[in-house]
Design an enzyme around this catalytic site. Sequence first.
Site, PDB file in Angstrom:
ATOM      1  CG  ASN A  73      -0.311   0.617   2.448  1.00 33.03           C
ATOM      2  OD1 ASN A  73      -0.316   1.845   2.625  1.00 33.03           O
ATOM      3  ND2 ASN A  73       0.273  -0.218   3.291  1.00 33.03           N
ATOM      4  CG  LEU A  77       1.508   8.440   6.103  1.00 34.20           C
ATOM      5  CD1 LEU A  77       2.825   9.036   6.531  1.00 34.20           C
ATOM      6  CD2 LEU A  77       1.085   7.326   7.049  1.00 34.20           C
ATOM      7  CB  CYS A 136       6.793   9.376   7.592  1.00 37.77           C
ATOM      8  SG  CYS A 136       6.837  10.070   9.231  1.00 37.77           S
ATOM      9  CB  THR A 199       4.656  -1.624   5.527  1.00 38.16           C
ATOM     10  OG1 THR A 199       4.969  -0.238   5.435  1.00 38.16           O
ATOM     11  CG2 THR A 199       3.189  -1.790   5.890  1.00 38.16           C
ATOM     12  N   GLY A 250       1.606  -9.252   9.782  1.00 39.65           N
ATOM     13  CA  GLY A 250       1.218 -10.562   9.265  1.00 39.65           C
ATOM     14  C   GLY A 250       0.352 -11.408  10.165  1.00 39.65           C
TER      15      GLY A 250
HETATM   16  C1  LIG Z   1      -3.724   0.364   4.208  1.00 37.87           C
HETATM   17  C2  LIG Z   1      -2.699   0.529   5.296  1.00 37.87           C
HETATM   18  C3  LIG Z   1      -2.532   1.761   5.937  1.00 37.87           C
HETATM   19  C4  LIG Z   1      -1.588   1.933   6.947  1.00 37.87           C
HETATM   20  N1  LIG Z   1      -1.461   3.141   7.577  1.00 37.87           N
HETATM   21  C5  LIG Z   1      -0.576   3.291   8.601  1.00 37.87           C
HETATM   22  C6  LIG Z   1      -0.512   4.520   9.324  1.00 37.87           C
HETATM   23  O1  LIG Z   1      -1.300   5.448   9.091  1.00 37.87           O
HETATM   24  N2  LIG Z   1       0.436   4.631  10.300  1.00 37.87           N
HETATM   25  C7  LIG Z   1       1.288   3.582  10.623  1.00 37.87           C
HETATM   26  O2  LIG Z   1       2.143   3.731  11.517  1.00 37.87           O
HETATM   27  N3  LIG Z   1       1.204   2.391   9.986  1.00 37.87           N
HETATM   28  C8  LIG Z   1       0.303   2.224   8.996  1.00 37.87           C
HETATM   29  N4  LIG Z   1       0.188   1.007   8.368  1.00 37.87           N
HETATM   30  C9  LIG Z   1       1.030  -0.139   8.796  1.00 37.87           C
HETATM   31  C10 LIG Z   1       0.251  -1.070   9.753  1.00 37.87           C
HETATM   32  O3  LIG Z   1      -0.119  -0.406  10.932  1.00 37.87           O
HETATM   33  C11 LIG Z   1       1.100  -2.319  10.103  1.00 37.87           C
HETATM   34  O4  LIG Z   1       2.285  -1.915  10.765  1.00 37.87           O
HETATM   35  C12 LIG Z   1       1.462  -3.136   8.875  1.00 37.87           C
HETATM   36  O5  LIG Z   1       0.401  -3.172   7.932  1.00 37.87           O
HETATM   37  C13 LIG Z   1       1.847  -4.573   9.232  1.00 37.87           C
HETATM   38  O6  LIG Z   1       0.768  -5.259   9.850  1.00 37.87           O
HETATM   39  P1  LIG Z   1      -0.202  -6.263   8.997  1.00 37.87           P
HETATM   40  O7  LIG Z   1       0.705  -7.228   8.274  1.00 37.87           O
HETATM   41  O8  LIG Z   1      -1.053  -6.930  10.043  1.00 37.87           O
HETATM   42  O9  LIG Z   1      -0.978  -5.418   8.071  1.00 37.87           O
HETATM   43  C14 LIG Z   1      -0.760   0.819   7.346  1.00 37.87           C
HETATM   44  C15 LIG Z   1      -0.928  -0.421   6.702  1.00 37.87           C
HETATM   45  C16 LIG Z   1      -1.883  -0.588   5.697  1.00 37.87           C
HETATM   46  C17 LIG Z   1      -2.035  -1.946   5.059  1.00 37.87           C
END
Ligand SMILES: Cc1cc2nc3c(=O)[nH]c(=O)nc-3n(C[C@H](O)[C@H](O)[C@H](O)COP(=O)(O)O)c2cc1C
Length: 311
Positions: A73, A77, A136, A199, A250
């Site tokens: 993605n 922000l 960021c 991510t 994950g």
């Molecule tokens: C669509 C999307 C938006 C995200 N927005 C943010 C954000 O605003 N701030 C942040 O620190 N991480 C953001 N993340 C990262 C997630 O909080 C998380 O650290 C990352 O997706 C890994 O977890 P997951 O594998 O369960 O998705 C975002 C992830 C996704 C997929």
Amino acid sequence: MNDRPAPLRTELAGIALQNPVMLAAGTAAYGDELAGVMDLDALGGLVTKAVSLEPRAGAPAPRVAEFPGGMINAVGLANPGVEVVRSTHLPWLASHLQLARVLVNVVGYAVEDFAGVITHLHGVAGLHGFELNVSCPNVRAGGLEFGADPVALAELVRQARDATDLPIFVKLSPTLPDIARTATAALASGATGLTVVNTWPGLLIDVQHRRPALGFGTGGVSGPGLLPVGVLATWKVWKATGAPIIGVGGIASANDALQYIIAGASAVAIGTAALQDPRLPGRIVADLAAWCARQDITSLSALRGSLRWPE
Ligand SMILES: Cc1cc2nc3c(=O)[nH]c(=O)nc-3n(C[C@H](O)[C@H](O)[C@H](O)COP(=O)(O)O)c2cc1C
């Protein structure tokens, strides 16, 4: 809280959680969008989408793309800015949640933006802590991410610490060359705990058009492929610091959540898997409770950091 299974109750940097399952930043918006599709108040808590000083339109579409290991993605922000979050979203959360705890994810483009957002939210009801997204780019320092610049990170965390008495979690990138060292430095500057991990950078290509699949170009990889990366990072940070950790990356099952807890996390947060199935976080809570009952475990938090490393 009495009707909740007691073995799941835990404590995260002084925040009492009815269970360790949270929603990850950016995947639950500000809670209100999920009201009809999931019982937020049955969870340990949620981390809001990023909040910046000013509104941000975000990245061009498409903002997400899927691949077999998860998704990528570049949302950029996008957010309505701290004033709208303060006046609209946080009051909604405060009036709708009794048990789930709320952390606000903070983002900035200069060191002082982080403390600026926190100061703006001073005294707001229903807010239990902050998570600083330091992955960021520091626009004024040539785009290097804050977390990768020890001087900027120390100053940013110090300013944030001066701006609030609430717990502060610094969210770390899995690409950091020495994540344990960065975690230690963040704690030395006043962080209460760490969120591990954000991510992983990636690129998916639309072969037909020979263009990036995302409007922004690159993006952040999340979902199943990130699980072992996040579990290892959690173990490294736990061993080096023993500090409160929110494990993220994950998680799609109780078994995945348990791996983070055994590696050292006090709580876990679910992102991509909850986007795909909003009922999953609730099921993971139930599955963790059932697992504790089967294993005769009276307190899940006693498993924290209990990994038996091979001799
Ligand atoms: C669509 C999307 C938006 C995200 N927005 C943010 C954000 O605003 N701030 C942040 O620190 N991480 C953001 N993340 C990262 C997630 O909080 C998380 O650290 C990352 O997706 C890994 O977890 P997951 O594998 O369960 O998705 C975002 C992830 C996704 C997929």
